[in-house]
Design a protein around this motif. Structure first.
Motif, PDB file in Angstrom:
ATOM      1  N   GLY A 101      -8.910  -2.167  -2.169  1.00 55.08           N
ATOM      2  CA  GLY A 101      -8.102  -1.055  -1.688  1.00 55.08           C
ATOM      3  C   GLY A 101      -8.179   0.197  -2.536  1.00 55.08           C
TER       4      GLY A 101
ATOM      5  N   GLN B 289       0.816  -1.223   0.000  1.00 50.87           N
ATOM      6  CA  GLN B 289       0.000   0.000   0.000  1.00 50.87           C
ATOM      7  C   GLN B 289       0.851   1.275   0.000  1.00 50.87           C
TER       8      GLN B 289
ATOM      9  N   GLN C 107      -1.613   5.152  -3.216  1.00 52.79           N
ATOM     10  CA  GLN C 107      -3.068   5.202  -3.165  1.00 52.79           C
ATOM     11  C   GLN C 107      -3.583   4.883  -4.571  1.00 52.79           C
TER      12      GLN C 107
END
Length: 379
Positions: A291, A260, A263
């Protein structure tokens, strides 16, 4: 008076050229359109009439601003206005590209529409033609060698500034803007508001004015094909410098799900993102990559003018979705087209290094072992 004469001559020439026997009644590809009998025979009379009319009306256009792609437009600004393009349209080191492209379910033919109306002198950039021929995924980024061959066939050189537009406003033009940047050419901009804003501003369009432009578009597609068949193409007038940080692969997206670092922003509609609306391509599951967050690309434009929002408004739009502009961002969509609009909007707010996942949802959703979220996530 000169302006009136130009308009009358232009309209007369247009009516001589656009006849029911010439226009295809069904969508055609570029090669089949070129072979229609009588196409090139009618181009000459129109081109002569148009050039004469433009020459007579040139005094009414007004003084043009001095043109220099290195000084008059900053490369950290992704768009130019229709007024700027009109003032600089005939500069020799400026290339204008019509990069119109449509979704499969729209049943529109960009080549045919280019013949009906395009910005004077614009070349046609075939998004499906200048693409990777080694994959079944649509209009994927071609190799460096292939892109160089395609651009060279179009007559584009590294010294040129490039302005890209499309017939929807700002849609597929952003993809071509991104492609040039991926291959190291920063002197590229999208026409803000596209062809609709150009026409709404009262500026002229051509109707099938340049047979040379059609031949170049066909030559570009043929050059790409030769490269993927292992043949050499010459001359090469456009040199590439690949920028790998601007394009992501499936493996990079998979790795990002774990760490992650970036973004992930999806440009598709909320309904497609949530999986409540079907994908436009048959056989593609509905939903989104785990996500990721949804910022539908139309929200980056002013609703009245269909031009890109000012930087401050763009910042607010991303912040509303809890996307931090202080952290890295990557973009995706259906097939890597509208994700480039997100990259363009983020470019305006200073994030000039946003990568696009080229295969996007179409590639991800066709891999049955990959996770997804949305209505189809349990299937």
């Amino acid at each position: 008076m000169a302006s009136t004469l130009c308009s009358r001559t232009f309209l007369a020439a247009s009516h001589r050229l656009i006849t029911p026997s010439l226009l295809p009644q069904k969508p055609l590809n570029l090669a089949s359109f070129l072979t229609r009998r009588g196409f090139f025979s009618q181009l000459g009379s129109y081109s002569t009439a148009y050039r004469s009319a433009r020459a007579m009306a040139s005094a009414g256009i007004g003084a043009r601003a001095g043109y220099s792609t290195s000084s008059s437009v900053a490369t950290n600004e992704p768009v130019v206005s229709v007024d700027w393009l009109h003032s600089n349209l005939r500069e020799p080191d400026l290339k204008v590209l019509d990069a119109s492209w449509y979704m499969p379910d729209e049943q529109r033919n960009p080549i045919q529409e280019y013949q009906v109306a395009h910005i004077p002198g614009a070349l046609f950039f075939d998004l499906d033609g200048i693409s990777d021929r080694s994959t079944s995924l649509p209009h994927m980024l071609p190799s460096e060698e292939a892109f160089a061959a395609g651009c060279s066939a179009l007559g584009i050189e590294n010294k040129d500034g490039v302005v890209v537009y499309d017939a929807k406003g700002v849609f597929s033009a952003a993809r071509v803007w991104w492609m040039f940047r991926v291959f190291g050419h920063d002197k590229v901009w999208v026409l803000d508001g596209g062809l609709p804003r150009w026409r709404a501003s009262g500026y002229d369009v051509e109707s099938s004015a340049s047979g040379d432009a059609i031949l170049k578009a066909s030559a570009a597609s043929e050059a790409i094909e030769k490269i993927y068949q292992g043949h050499s193409v010459s001359p090469i007038t456009f040199q590439t410098k690949f920028q790998p940080h601007l394009v992501w692969t499936l493996d990079q997206v998979k790795n990002n799900m774990e760490d992650q670092t970036y973004q992930h922003v999806d440009a598709r509609s909320k309904a497609r993102f949530d999986g409540t609306a079907p994908e436009p391509r048959k056989g593609i599951r509905s939903g989104h990559i785990p996500g990721s967050k949804c910022v539908p690309y139309p929200q980056l434009f002013d609703s009245a003018s269909q031009t890109l929002l000012p930087a401050e408004d763009l910042k607010k739009r991303f912040e509303q979705e809890e996307i931090s502009l202080d952290k890295p961002i990557m973009a995706s969509c259906g097939t890597g087209v509208t994700a480039c609009i997100l990259a363009m909007g983020l470019h305006r707010v200073g994030k000039t290094d946003v990568p696009v996942y080229d295969g996007s949802w179409t590639e991800w959703a066709t891999q049955p072992d990959l996770p997804m979220e949305g209505e189809d996530s349990s299937s």
